[in-house]
Design a protein around this motif. Structure first.
Motif, PDB file in Angstrom:
ATOM      1  N   ASP A 150     -31.366 -42.301  -4.091  1.00  0.00           N
ATOM      2  CA  ASP A 150     -31.447 -42.832  -2.906  1.00  0.00           C
ATOM      3  C   ASP A 150     -32.377 -42.278  -2.030  1.00  0.00           C
ATOM      4  N   ALA A 151     -32.490 -40.854  -2.198  1.00  0.00           N
ATOM      5  CA  ALA A 151     -32.925 -39.913  -1.385  1.00  0.00           C
ATOM      6  C   ALA A 151     -34.580 -40.062  -1.683  1.00  0.00           C
ATOM      7  N   ILE A 152     -34.908 -40.322  -2.922  1.00  0.00           N
ATOM      8  CA  ILE A 152     -36.473 -40.503  -3.310  1.00  0.00           C
ATOM      9  C   ILE A 152     -36.918 -41.974  -2.586  1.00  0.00           C
ATOM     10  N   LEU A 153     -36.145 -42.810  -2.637  1.00  0.00           N
ATOM     11  CA  LEU A 153     -36.564 -44.291  -1.949  1.00  0.00           C
ATOM     12  C   LEU A 153     -36.751 -43.991  -0.476  1.00  0.00           C
ATOM     13  N   ALA A 154     -35.659 -43.523   0.037  1.00  0.00           N
ATOM     14  CA  ALA A 154     -35.507 -43.301   1.508  1.00  0.00           C
ATOM     15  C   ALA A 154     -36.677 -42.438   2.034  1.00  0.00           C
ATOM     16  N   LEU A 155     -37.077 -41.436   1.348  1.00  0.00           N
ATOM     17  CA  LEU A 155     -38.189 -40.666   1.427  1.00  0.00           C
ATOM     18  C   LEU A 155     -39.358 -41.502   1.485  1.00  0.00           C
ATOM     19  N   ASN A 156     -39.691 -42.217   0.581  1.00  0.00           N
ATOM     20  CA  ASN A 156     -40.829 -43.362   0.549  1.00  0.00           C
ATOM     21  C   ASN A 156     -40.979 -44.227   1.843  1.00  0.00           C
ATOM     22  N   LEU A 157     -39.862 -44.555   2.432  1.00  0.00           N
ATOM     23  CA  LEU A 157     -39.964 -45.402   3.470  1.00  0.00           C
ATOM     24  C   LEU A 157     -39.664 -44.633   5.055  1.00  0.00           C
ATOM     25  N   ALA A 158     -39.612 -43.156   4.868  1.00  0.00           N
ATOM     26  CA  ALA A 158     -39.396 -42.758   6.273  1.00  0.00           C
ATOM     27  C   ALA A 158     -40.540 -42.786   6.957  1.00  0.00           C
ATOM     28  N   THR A 159     -40.309 -42.646   8.316  1.00  0.00           N
ATOM     29  CA  THR A 159     -41.314 -43.060   9.234  1.00  0.00           C
ATOM     30  C   THR A 159     -41.420 -41.940  10.388  1.00  0.00           C
ATOM     31  N   ASP A 160     -40.326 -41.037  10.411  1.00  0.00           N
ATOM     32  CA  ASP A 160     -40.563 -39.932  11.521  1.00  0.00           C
ATOM     33  C   ASP A 160     -39.647 -38.851  11.037  1.00  0.00           C
ATOM     34  N   TRP A 161     -39.384 -37.964  11.779  1.00  0.00           N
ATOM     35  CA  TRP A 161     -38.539 -36.709  11.627  1.00  0.00           C
ATOM     36  C   TRP A 161     -37.049 -37.090  11.389  1.00  0.00           C
ATOM     37  N   ASP A 162     -36.496 -38.072  12.094  1.00  0.00           N
ATOM     38  CA  ASP A 162     -34.990 -38.440  12.135  1.00  0.00           C
ATOM     39  C   ASP A 162     -35.036 -39.111  10.697  1.00  0.00           C
ATOM     40  N   SER A 163     -35.832 -39.941  10.250  1.00  0.00           N
ATOM     41  CA  SER A 163     -35.595 -40.761   9.134  1.00  0.00           C
ATOM     42  C   SER A 163     -35.823 -39.955   7.869  1.00  0.00           C
ATOM     43  N   PHE A 164     -36.709 -38.837   7.942  1.00  0.00           N
ATOM     44  CA  PHE A 164     -36.986 -38.035   6.854  1.00  0.00           C
ATOM     45  C   PHE A 164     -35.718 -37.157   6.762  1.00  0.00           C
ATOM     46  N   ARG A 165     -35.080 -36.470   7.811  1.00  0.00           N
ATOM     47  CA  ARG A 165     -33.843 -36.018   7.717  1.00  0.00           C
ATOM     48  C   ARG A 165     -32.674 -36.499   7.029  1.00  0.00           C
ATOM     49  N   ALA A 166     -32.567 -37.875   7.405  1.00  0.00           N
ATOM     50  CA  ALA A 166     -31.609 -38.985   6.915  1.00  0.00           C
ATOM     51  C   ALA A 166     -31.979 -38.934   5.381  1.00  0.00           C
ATOM     52  N   ALA A 167     -33.207 -39.043   4.930  1.00  0.00           N
ATOM     53  CA  ALA A 167     -33.527 -39.213   3.646  1.00  0.00           C
ATOM     54  C   ALA A 167     -33.068 -38.160   2.676  1.00  0.00           C
ATOM     55  N   VAL A 168     -33.565 -36.982   3.200  1.00  0.00           N
ATOM     56  CA  VAL A 168     -33.163 -35.559   2.393  1.00  0.00           C
ATOM     57  C   VAL A 168     -31.888 -35.282   2.312  1.00  0.00           C
ATOM     58  N   ALA A 169     -31.080 -35.726   3.262  1.00  0.00           N
ATOM     59  CA  ALA A 169     -29.442 -35.391   3.072  1.00  0.00           C
ATOM     60  C   ALA A 169     -29.002 -35.854   2.005  1.00  0.00           C
ATOM     61  N   GLY A 170     -29.601 -36.781   1.179  1.00  0.00           N
ATOM     62  CA  GLY A 170     -28.912 -37.150  -0.100  1.00  0.00           C
ATOM     63  C   GLY A 170     -29.663 -36.625  -1.404  1.00  0.00           C
ATOM     64  N   PHE A 171     -30.505 -35.487  -0.934  1.00  0.00           N
ATOM     65  CA  PHE A 171     -30.931 -34.556  -2.323  1.00  0.00           C
ATOM     66  C   PHE A 171     -30.126 -33.575  -2.468  1.00  0.00           C
ATOM     67  N   ALA A 172     -29.257 -33.958  -3.343  1.00  0.00           N
ATOM     68  CA  ALA A 172     -28.283 -32.905  -3.550  1.00  0.00           C
ATOM     69  C   ALA A 172     -28.631 -31.721  -4.482  1.00  0.00           C
ATOM     70  N   ALA A 173     -29.335 -32.193  -5.582  1.00  0.00           N
ATOM     71  CA  ALA A 173     -29.805 -31.261  -6.835  1.00  0.00           C
ATOM     72  C   ALA A 173     -30.861 -31.896  -7.364  1.00  0.00           C
ATOM     73  N   PRO A 174     -31.838 -30.990  -7.737  1.00  0.00           N
ATOM     74  CA  PRO A 174     -32.013 -29.740  -7.422  1.00  0.00           C
ATOM     75  C   PRO A 174     -31.976 -29.412  -5.850  1.00  0.00           C
ATOM     76  N   ALA A 175     -31.425 -28.337  -5.286  1.00  0.00           N
ATOM     77  CA  ALA A 175     -31.584 -27.919  -3.875  1.00  0.00           C
ATOM     78  C   ALA A 175     -32.940 -27.525  -3.806  1.00  0.00           C
ATOM     79  N   GLN A 176     -33.675 -27.966  -2.612  1.00  0.00           N
ATOM     80  CA  GLN A 176     -34.994 -28.084  -2.131  1.00  0.00           C
ATOM     81  C   GLN A 176     -35.265 -27.411  -0.801  1.00  0.00           C
ATOM     82  N   SER A 177     -36.356 -26.756  -0.656  1.00  0.00           N
ATOM     83  CA  SER A 177     -37.045 -26.372   0.660  1.00  0.00           C
ATOM     84  C   SER A 177     -37.951 -27.446   1.061  1.00  0.00           C
ATOM     85  N   ILE A 178     -37.861 -28.304   1.970  1.00  0.00           N
ATOM     86  CA  ILE A 178     -38.935 -29.449   2.033  1.00  0.00           C
ATOM     87  C   ILE A 178     -39.795 -29.077   3.357  1.00  0.00           C
TER      88      ILE A 178
END
Length: 870
Positions: free
Chosen positions: A474-502
């Motif tokens: 979900d996070a990968i697809l949402a990242l591809n479609l994000a348009t701003d800081w808020d939608s970016f943060r909402a996208a990477v909230a699902g990036f559970a593993a591996p844990a990343q610094s983005i």
């Protein structure tokens, strides 16, 4: 991206540990005969048969409208379509055209089915993966992801399967020709959505955290005692190397970047429980006696940084990223663009970057609005539990409980099937049942006995957050479609593993950082740094994770620069959650930050040049000590004289760098090999640089004494002198008796091997699939992080898997390069056509706008729907 020494060979080679001598099977012999009898022409025909069609027209079932695949001179595909599902269906087709064997091996590896292809030597790795249950977790994830993500995965699989349906094995990959010539009679099965999800587990394993470190802490302390072992594990130097986020605190469970103290503004409830405070206090107090081992495979990590418009010559943000992973062929990344011809709510995709063959979407890159890059966060997300097992039960909280048991069958090519019994406690699977690397029952038995009576049997269970179903797809697809800081943060909230610094930037001028991933909250009885007694409830995880809103983040920091290079994420004092201790020591992050601060108008070229900075951070510290040792004039000191005017840079043609690194390896061997267990010998990476930096100030430390010499107590200068002379001898033997003819690149060579055939031990086969001979600079802990393992030699083991610089002011001015190339076919011109550029420090234009892509086009393939009556 940062996830022990087996991890340094690449994202799936960490568990594909087949002995070289045992990999010579009948199919290899057949290829050799084929080459000798039929001649080179036949081999060339067979090798070229799988090369994809890249122009003209092909039918692709399931498409609603045409998709254009536009390739440039390096074969990079940019796809243009009218719907998201059409684009990912076409992406699956193109990935299969170029990389299906890589995809197929990955899915066999993540399902624990390598032995079906490669025989009995793969049984152990299969048993390990089956015990972990990666594919079982992926199957559970399929039910959790969003319907839109599932539809994209199914469309992607449809594209892959359309390619398989129209292709024979010899048309898919040369490797299948080899396997089937040996009598395997293999035909790839259809691709599924679960195959894509399972690969994300392999990446999480590669960057998994500190499981190996837990083991090594016990082993080292058992050899030299906890007090002396503590000298080898320095804490992160917060005063010298800044964390990623240098301000902020958690207030009422939410991280606030401008807060100066943590806690709560609501006196009726605490920000966190007393149980959560206790492990933080215990960890701080126990740093001196409970050492931290930074050794998950030196070099695994990343550089990622972003600067705002005030630091950019364009007046808009610039973002750079170069993840450090294993060096294999084909590389982990495949550059791809996915573009809706007309971007709209019905077709919102307009993105380009680096993809995983086998997974839809773009993992790292940019779209029309934002850019992002990954660095491995490296938190402590694994714990080992020593269990008391008796028959079919395990002991917990004063009573016996039934083990969770299942049986699986491993099919083995050319041999009998293997029945595998998988046992687990509530803490996780008993990995010690099947894997020698983590079977440390004997070594941790003393630890266990100190906490309770001896049971009939000890076993080791693994708790790991990645064994919980997640929503990374979900996070990968949402990242591809994000348009701003808020939608970016909402996208990477699902990036559970591996844990990343983005790291983040957008075209409105904002820059940011977000830590992501599932990090467990432990009870006070478990500090996560050594194996715990599994029968004590106080050692359990709480069942909670650090809340996403509580993870460090930053938006438009005052300094206008954010650097994430695997250093500590945030200071310990004002942060209530324990993320981990096993950070990179911060040499790269400090160097990057210092150079960025010196330049106020950075260009794209200057950002790319910084990725190639090769200054050795240890050299300014160690070199004065080396020059202070007196050697006999002539042969003994002519290598030493190279260091007189050395600028500490590790260019490929540097004689001084060659000498210094051989001295470094000699110094580590002569100082530590006599007292440490072999599996814990120094790898030469950033932790050991920190250790030796401190040890140089103690010339009489017992570490300098060589236990092999009786009636002699060596000091620091004795070891330095022996290392200097030993390095002179080794370079004379390896390269030349003339120091000016030495070069670092002659030792520090990049060789790319295609696993598993590239390590078959049969020269003709290896020549078909392997490439090598690049002499490169850089090294461990330099920004140009071409890692090498001092226990093995000087060959590159990890490196920047790609490099990119994104210009948010003009996306068409961005640059990128891959370690290898787009294709997985050895006879393709794009198999390793970017490696020469990569080794020379060059990058390619990264065109994004339709006009720019078309202007650079070499081939265009049109994928068309199949008529309803067809």
């Amino acid at each position: 991206m940062t996830e022990d020494t087996t991890a340094t060979r690449g994202p799936w080679a960490s568990f594909l540990a087949l002995p070289r001598a045992a990999r010579v099977t009948s199919y290899v012999a057949v290829v050799v005969v084929l080459a000798l009898v039929a001649g080179l022409a036949t081999v060339v025909v067979l090798a070229r048969r799988p090369l994809p069609q890249t122009s003209g027209e092909l039918s692709l079932p399931g498409l609603e409208a045409e998709v254009e695949v536009v390739r440039d001179e390096h074969g990079v595909p940019q796809l243009y379509g009218d719907s998201l599902l059409d684009l990912v269906r076409a992406q699956g087709y193109v990935h299969a055209q170029e990389r299906f064997f890589q995809m197929d091996v990955r899915r066999h590896a993540t399902a624990g089915r390598l032995a079906e292809l490669f025989g009995k030597d793969a049984v152990e790795s299969d048993a390990y993966v089956r015990t972990m249950g990666w594919r079982r977790v992926a199957q559970r994830e399929l039910a959790l992801i969003e319907p839109a993500t599932r539809a994209a995965l199914e469309a992607y699989a449809g594209g892959v399967n359309a390619f398989l349906a129209e292709s024979s094995p010899t048309e898919i990959a040369l490797e299948y020709t080899v396997l089937n010539a040996g009598g395997l009679d293999y035909h790839p099965e259809d691709w599924t959505a679960v195959d894509s999800l399972a690969w994300l587990k392999a990446m999480a394993w590669d960057l998994r955290g500190n499981m190996a470190e837990e083991i090594d802490r016990v082993l080292v302390a058992g050899s030299v005692g906890e007090e002396r072992a503590a000298e080898l594990y320095p804490a992160y130097p917060y005063d010298e190397h800044a964390p990623v986020v240098d301000r902020g605190a958690v207030v009422d469970g939410v991280f606030e970047q401008d807060a100066t103290t943590g806690g709560t503004r609501d006196p009726r409830r605490p920000a966190f429980t007393a149980d959560q405070q206790a492990p933080l206090a215990r960890l701080r107090a126990g740093l001196a006696r409970m050492p931290s081992w930074l050794g998950r495979g030196e070099g695994l990590g990343s550089n990622a940084w972003v600067v705002d418009g005030a630091h950019s010559a364009t007046g808009e943000p610039l973002l750079a990223n170069d993840p450090h992973l294993g060096v294999d062929l084909p590389g982990v990344w495949m550059q791809t663009g996915l573009h809706c011809r007309r971007v709209s709510p019905e077709c919102p995709l307009d993105v380009a970057g680096f993809t995983f063959a086998g997974v839809p979407g773009v993992v790292i890159g940019h779209n029309a609005d934002i850019a992002w890059g990954f660095a491995n966060l490296g938190p402590d997300v694994t714990d080992l539990f020593v269990e008391r097992v008796r028959g079919d039960t395990w002991h917990y909280d004063g009573r016996e409980r039934p083990l969770h048991v299942r049986t699986e069958t491993i099919e083995v090519a050319g041999d009998e099937d293997v029945e595998l019994t998988v046992r687990a406690t509530d803490h996780g699977p008993l990995v010690s049942d099947v894997d020698d690397v983590v079977d440390v029952v004997g070594q941790v038995a003393d630890l266990a006995r100190r906490q309770g009576p001896a049971p009939d049997e000890y076993a080791v269970a693994l708790s790991w957050t990645a064994l919980q179903p997640g929503t990374a797809a979900d996070a990968i697809l949402a990242l591809n479609l994000a348009t701003d800081w808020d939608s970016f943060r909402a996208a990477v909230a699902g990036f559970a593993a591996p844990a990343q610094s983005i790291v983040y930037a957008d075209r409105e001028g904002h820059i940011g950082y977000q830590a992501s991933g599932l990090v467990p909250i432990r009870r006070s009885g478990n500090d996560g740094r050594v194996p715990s007694a599994g029968w004590l409830p106080e050692n359990d995880w709480t069942g909670e994770v650090v809340p996403y809103e509580g993870l460090p983040r930053a938006l438009d920091p005052e300094g206008g620069v954010i650097v994430a290079a695997n250093q500590a994420v945030i200071g310990e004092d004002d942060y209530p959650y324990f993320l981990g201790d096993d950070w990179d020591q911060g040499y790269r992050s400090e160097r990057i930050g210092r150079l960025l601060d010196q330049e106020r108008e950075l260009s794209v070229d200057e950002m790319a040049a910084l990725q190639l900075d090769d200054r050795n951070p240890l050299a300014p510290v160690l070199t004065p000590y080396l020059l202070g040792v007196r050697l006999r004039p002539g042969y003994a000191d002519d290598g030493q004289r190279l260091l007189d005017d050395w600028d500490f840079r590790q260019q490929a043609d540097s004689a001084a760098a060659a000498y210094f690194n051989v001295v470094w390896r000699e110094l580590l061997e002569r100082t530590f090999h006599d007292e440490l267990p072999e599996e814990s010998w120094p790898d030469g990476g950033n932790r050991w640089m920190s250790v030796v930096t401190r040890l140089l100030e103690e010339p009489g430390s017992p570490w300098w004494d060589d236990l092999a010499t009786q009636d002699v107590v060596e000091t620091r200068d004795d070891i330095l002198r022996a290392a200097l002379v030993g390095a002179r001898d080794e370079l004379t033997a390896l390269i030349s008796p003339t120091p000016r003819e030495w070069t670092w690149g002659d030792l520090h060579e990049l060789d790319l091997r295609s696993l598993p055939l590239g390590e078959s031990g049969i020269w003709p086969v290896e020549r078909l699939v392997d490439r090598g001979g690049w002499e490169v600079g850089g090294g461990a802990a330099t920004v140009d992080a071409t890692g090498w393992d001092a226990r093995e030699g000087y060959e590159v083991t990890t490196a920047a898997s790609m490099r990119m610089v994104v210009s948010l002011g003009d996306l068409d001015a961005s640059r990128w390069v891959s370690l290898t190339g787009v294709s997985g076919h050895p006879f393709s011109g794009h198999y390793s056509d970017q490696t020469d550029l990569w080794a020379a420090g060059e990058t390619l234009p990264w065109r994004f706008s339709r006009d720019a892509v078309v202007a650079d086009a070499i081939d265009t393939l049109t994928l068309v729907p199949v008529p309803e009556d067809g």
